[in-house]
Design an enzyme around this catalytic site. Structure first.
Site, PDB file in Angstrom:
ATOM      1  N   GLN A  42       0.798  -1.226   0.000  1.00  0.00           N
ATOM      2  CA  GLN A  42       0.000   0.000   0.000  1.00  0.00           C
ATOM      3  C   GLN A  42       0.834   1.281   0.000  1.00  0.00           C
ATOM      4  OE1 GLN A  42      -2.627  -1.959   3.190  1.00  0.00           O
ATOM      5  NE2 GLN A  42      -4.039  -0.589   2.162  1.00  0.00           N
ATOM      6  N   ARG A 100       3.992  -0.067  12.704  1.00  0.00           N
ATOM      7  CA  ARG A 100       3.618  -1.367  12.122  1.00  0.00           C
ATOM      8  C   ARG A 100       3.724  -1.279  10.601  1.00  0.00           C
ATOM      9  NH1 ARG A 100      -1.951  -3.726  10.676  1.00  0.00           N
ATOM     10  NH2 ARG A 100      -1.486  -5.940  10.498  1.00  0.00           N
ATOM     11  N   HIS A 145       1.036  -9.402   4.360  1.00  0.00           N
ATOM     12  CA  HIS A 145      -0.075  -8.457   4.226  1.00  0.00           C
ATOM     13  C   HIS A 145      -0.514  -8.477   2.761  1.00  0.00           C
ATOM     14  CE1 HIS A 145      -2.031  -4.814   6.323  1.00  0.00           C
ATOM     15  NE2 HIS A 145      -2.659  -4.958   5.174  1.00  0.00           N
ATOM     16  N   GLU A 190      -5.135 -10.226   8.778  1.00  0.00           N
ATOM     17  CA  GLU A 190      -6.520 -10.400   8.335  1.00  0.00           C
ATOM     18  C   GLU A 190      -6.724 -11.609   7.431  1.00  0.00           C
ATOM     19  OE1 GLU A 190      -8.418  -6.947   6.766  1.00  0.00           O
ATOM     20  OE2 GLU A 190      -8.119  -5.756   8.574  1.00  0.00           O
ATOM     21  N   ASN A 330      -7.926  -5.836  14.274  1.00  0.00           N
ATOM     22  CA  ASN A 330      -8.256  -4.702  13.410  1.00  0.00           C
ATOM     23  C   ASN A 330      -9.743  -4.461  13.555  1.00  0.00           C
ATOM     24  OD1 ASN A 330      -5.630  -4.825  12.571  1.00  0.00           O
ATOM     25  ND2 ASN A 330      -6.059  -5.513  10.492  1.00  0.00           N
ATOM     26  N   TYR A 332     -12.794  -1.561  13.101  1.00  0.00           N
ATOM     27  CA  TYR A 332     -13.147  -0.262  12.535  1.00  0.00           C
ATOM     28  C   TYR A 332     -14.567   0.175  12.856  1.00  0.00           C
ATOM     29  CZ  TYR A 332      -8.982  -0.315   9.513  1.00  0.00           C
ATOM     30  OH  TYR A 332      -7.704  -0.306   9.040  1.00  0.00           O
ATOM     31  N   GLU A 399      -5.067  -2.185  13.953  1.00  0.00           N
ATOM     32  CA  GLU A 399      -5.639  -1.200  13.039  1.00  0.00           C
ATOM     33  C   GLU A 399      -6.946  -0.668  13.590  1.00  0.00           C
ATOM     34  OE1 GLU A 399      -6.162  -2.251   8.883  1.00  0.00           O
ATOM     35  OE2 GLU A 399      -4.294  -3.409   8.922  1.00  0.00           O
TER      36      GLU A 399
END
Ligand code: NOJ
Length: 495
Positions: A42, A100, A145, A190, A330, A332, A399
């Site tokens: 990313q 991270r 990842h 994930e 993670n 959200y 996250e």
């Protein structure tokens, strides 16, 4: 008079800082680690430079530009492959204790195998780790990842059991090369989303529609790969390097839509299908019973002589069970879960195996992303749930973040982190949950997979149209900088 005005200030801040919420005005413990998160694909760019191999995401995006909302890819991304020094200076200015990031597997092993080690790729991570150390920033390093080497994807990727050995080799090499600098490792980021995105539809690489069965195979193989890396670390490196290793799971907090028993049961089933799916094998042993029962039953009704959920042997159960030193989460958003009668038998599908109606409350403030809503108590509820059910040694929030369209004065992001961190602090101080750190997503605006660059998560803005990928501080970055410095969410904190 002075005491009075201070008291007034403290209270006004707690009550007024956000219209409908009370923000905790105590301090985070000294030992709590504040940081930020990114991942290699990313932010790095330099997709084919200095000997890097192709990843399955490179191939996926090069083959079809319509895979991202803005038809852009990650060939350059934030150009962190070249701008890493500047980025470490920004991290330093932000004041983070921990950073991270992930290692790009094909950057150090171009075809994914130890057949050839790319020294330039190794040097990139060594330089980054040394620079972080020189600036007193701890690394939290993710091994996987999502950027699988294309060669291994062609071998079957996460559907080929042999990938467990390839991943083991990559992990061992990483521990050997970088382990002197790293005290906290993540094996897989994930796994649920990685399997669903790429093996249950074509929103992500490699884009296989195997929603009935491939997605379950992927899960089993990722769990075995995680366990392999954990055992290698435990057997060969823990004594000399003394670090921790675990995995990072993502889930929304799934809440019953009503008080009815059916909705309560549905919400728990949702947690088991989305979270227990990976947490149970590692913390309890074997798949969640509800998954085993429902998928076996539906498979039988579909006419199969075995369950689409691949069984573990007892040896595999024992090999995977206990492979944790912490759990990374993670989180959200929240979701409401409503019971639905079972789907008709006909089309085998992970979503029908579970079969709930899951949605977000329309009164929750919406981000720019259709899946992300502001529901700050979700984080407190989730860490309590995980703590009670799985008793991890430590919980690390790997996250948590907010999407918008890139505003520099991003007040909605400040509100988000303030609200979630306040609830996290409640969980630590009021509920006694051992949450030891928080790496917000994200350090800077970056490539958002299928979203391209349309939704921004960063504390630092990146101009993806400028050749220089210019970085600019956002208001939220300045807010978080202060939170880190004071360990406090409001202007006036009490000890
Ligand atoms: C989770 C993933 O780990 C990360 O790669 C992604 O960009 C964020 N969620 C936001 O969608």
């Amino acid at each position: 008079m002075r005491i009075l005005s201070v008291t007034f200030l403290v209270f006004s801040e707690i009550l007024i800082s956000s219209q409908d919420e009370v923000i905790n005005n105590r301090r985070f413990p000294e030992s709590f680690k504040f940081g930020v998160a990114t991942s290699a694909f990313q932010i790095e760019g330099a997709w084919n430079e200095d000997g890097k191999g192709e990843s399955m995401w490179d191939r996926f995006l090069h083959n079809n530009s319509s895979k991202t909302l803005d038809r852009r890819n990650a060939d350059v991304a934030c150009d962190s492959y070249h701008k890493w020094r500047e980025d470490v200076q920004l991290l330093k200015e932000l004041g983070v204790k921990i950073y991270r990031f992930s290692i790009s597997w094909p950057r150090i092993l171009p075809d994914g195998t130890t057949n050839k080690i790319n020294q330039a790729g190794v040097d990139y991570y060594l330089n980054l780790l040394k620079e972080l150390k020189a600036n007193n920033i701890e690394p939290l390093v993710t091994l996987y990842h999502w950027d699988l080497p294309q060669h291994l994807s062609e071998l079957g990727g996460w559907l080929n059991p042999q990938i467990v050995d390839y991943f083991g080799e990559f992990a061992r090499l990483s521990f050997r090369l970088f382990g002197d600098y790293v005290r906290q490792w993540t094996t897989v980021n994930e796994p649920k989303t990685a399997c669903l995105l790429g093996y249950a539809n074509d929103y992500g690489a490699p884009g296989l529609w195997l929603v009935a069965d491939g997605v379950y195979q992927c899960a089993k193989i990722q769990l075995l790969a995680h366990a392999k890396a954990w055992h290698i670390y435990d057997d060969e490196f823990r004594a000399s390097q003394g670090g921790k290793i675990g995995f990072v799971l993502d889930t929304p907090w799934n809440e019953p839509a009503s008080d009815s028993d059916l909705d309560r049961e549905a919400a728990e089933r949702e947690m088991q299908f989305g979270f227990g799916w990976f947490a149970n094998p590692v913390f309890i042993g074997d798949w969640p019973q509800v998954m085993k029962d429902r998928i076996a039953n539906r498979s039988k009704l579909e006419g199969l002589g075995f369950s689409r959920l691949p069984e573990f042997t007892q040896k595999e159960i024992d090999y995977i069970n206990g492979t944790h030193d912490y759990i990374g989460l993670n989180i959200y958003t929240g979701k409401l879960v409503e019971y639905l009668p079972d789907y008709e038998i006909g089309t085998p599908n992970y979503n029908f195996d579970n079969g709930n109606n899951v949605y977000c409350d329309p009164s929750w403030p919406a981000s720019s992303s259709d899946w992300l809503f502001y529901y700050p108590s979700s984080i407190r509820k989730l860490v309590n749930y995980v703590n009670e059910k799985y008793s991890p040694e430590e919980i690390f929030i790997a996250e948590n973040g907010w999407a918008d369209h890139g505003e520099i004065d991003d007040q909605s992001r400040i509100r988000y982190h303030k609200g979630y961190l306040s609830n996290l602090l409640d969980a630590i101080l009021e509920d006694g949950v051992n949450v030891v750190g928080y790496t917000a997503w994200s350090f800077m605006d970056n490539f958002g997979w299928g979203a391209g660059y349309t939704h921004r998560f960063g504390f630092i803005s990146v101009d993806h149209d400028s050749p220089n990928r210019t970085r600019t501080w956002k208001s939220s970055g300045r807010y978080y900088q202060k939170v880190i410095r004071t360990r406090c969410l409001v202007d006036t904190c009490v000890d």
